[in-house]
Design a protein around this motif. Structure first.
Motif, PDB file in Angstrom:
ATOM      1  N   ARG A   1       0.845  -1.202   0.000  1.00 30.93           N
ATOM      2  CA  ARG A   1       0.000   0.000   0.000  1.00 30.93           C
ATOM      3  C   ARG A   1       0.874   1.242   0.000  1.00 30.93           C
ATOM      4  O   ARG A   1       1.783   1.383   0.811  1.00 30.93           O
ATOM      5  CB  ARG A   1      -0.908  -0.023   1.227  1.00 30.93           C
TER       6      ARG A   1
ATOM      7  N   LYS B   1      -6.625   3.736  -5.020  1.00 29.18           N
ATOM      8  CA  LYS B   1      -7.605   3.592  -3.942  1.00 29.18           C
ATOM      9  C   LYS B   1      -8.308   4.906  -3.619  1.00 29.18           C
ATOM     10  O   LYS B   1      -9.487   4.917  -3.294  1.00 29.18           O
ATOM     11  CB  LYS B   1      -6.931   3.056  -2.675  1.00 29.18           C
TER      12      LYS B   1
ATOM     13  N   ASP C   1      -2.462   0.774  -4.363  1.00 33.92           N
ATOM     14  CA  ASP C   1      -1.851  -0.506  -4.054  1.00 33.92           C
ATOM     15  C   ASP C   1      -1.064  -0.988  -5.262  1.00 33.92           C
ATOM     16  O   ASP C   1      -1.582  -0.971  -6.391  1.00 33.92           O
ATOM     17  CB  ASP C   1      -2.903  -1.569  -3.711  1.00 33.92           C
TER      18      ASP C   1
END
Length: 318
Positions: free
Chosen positions: A22, A260, A308
């Motif tokens: 991440r 994200k 990610d």
């Protein structure tokens, strides 16, 4: 035929962690630079197309590469137990080439997918370098860099690396300045939040006329995917034998960046220039056709996002 491989040993002191990871608060500045299609194709032929087949190969598209400077505040593995080991800051400076996957059937050729190829990449810490090279196949190198601390105060972007300016028996490895990006006009950057949805179209217009045989909607999908929702990356991963003559592993890999969250997006105002030096260790003019000296760069933008980096899967050999 499926190749049987032994389990990878995460022995004590081995710094290689498992993907995915991440990236939080990635501050990316991007610039499109004119390149030479023939030189780019030569580079692709000596990397990705090493494992091409009679049915599938890769070719560069368009006359522009994307140059990015990205300061990532926090990176951590999402896979236990590595997710409990800690996190790191990372800065990436990358030259991205748009690349098409071409599938052949007899005399017919079809472009079936478009990718971003991080053909030149340097980073600021050794942990990022080792993990990127070993697991994904990123051709990473260590560097020193300068970039703005805030989008509201644009300063110079620059990259220096320990390398050889000239390949000579008398040359000593030392820090060399490779390139910089400077702003010509001292004007305030304007926030154009509404352009995010149209960003792919903005860049597709820059490529207009350079993507012969490529469906415009496919090109827009590639370019929009850089900011939402997924950026498809293609990588050339290889390891040499002990003599440096043979490859013990050689493959084309695919790893998506899944966006994200977008925190902020701006098109940057003012004119920017790329200033490139000749270094024999990193001959970017020879590799991609970037101009030595100065050249204009286009569509400067800034984006702050979380994403990610997913695991890498092998495209070729199948």
């Amino acid at each position: 035929m499926t190749v049987q491989r032994s389990p990878y040993s995460h022995f004590l002191s081995n710094p290689v962690a498992k993907p995915p990871c991440r990236m939080t608060n990635a501050n990316m500045y991007g610039f499109f630079a004119k390149i030479d299609q023939d030189k780019v194709q030569e580079y692709i032929d000596t990397t990705l197309n090493i494992v091409a087949t009679n049915e599938l190969y890769f070719k560069g598209i368009g006359e522009y590469a994307l140059l990015t400077f990205t300061d990532i505040e926090k990176i951590a593995s999402l896979t236990p137990p590595f997710s409990e080991h800690g996190w790191m800051q990372e800065t990436d400076i990358i030259i991205w080439l748009p690349v098409a996957k071409v599938e052949k059937q007899g005399n017919d050729e079809d472009i079936t997918h478009l990718y971003w190829y991080p053909a030149f990449i340097c980073v600021n810490n050794v942990y990022a370098l080792i993990n990127g090279r070993e697991t994904w196949g990123y051709n990473k190198y260590l560097c020193d860099h300068q970039m703005p601390s805030s989008v509201s105060n644009i300063t110079e972007f620059s990259v220096s690396l320990d390398c050889f300016k000239h390949f000579l028996p008398t040359s000593k490895l030392q820090s060399q300045h490779l390139f910089s990006v400077t702003k010509n006009v001292n004007t305030q950057s304007d926030g154009l939040l509404s352009v995010l949805e149209d960003f792919g179209e903005h860049v597709a217009n820059l490529f207009d006329g350079d993507h012969i045989g490529i469906d415009l909607s496919l090109l827009k999908q590639l370019l929009q995917g850089f900011v939402n929702p997924q950026m498809d990356q293609i990588l050339f991963k290889q390891f040499p034998d002990g003599q440096g003559d043979k490859a013990v592993y050689q493959a084309v890999m695919h790893s998506p960046s899944a966006i994200k969250k977008i925190h902020q997006f701006k098109l940057l105002s003012g004119a920017y220039q790329l200033h490139l030096q000749q270094l024999d260790s990193f001959p970017l003019a020879q590799m991609f056709g970037l101009q030595l000296g100065s050249q204009a760069v286009y569509l400067p933008f800034y984006i702050k996002m979380d994403f990610d980096q997913l695991l890498a899967t092998q495209i070729l050999p199948k």
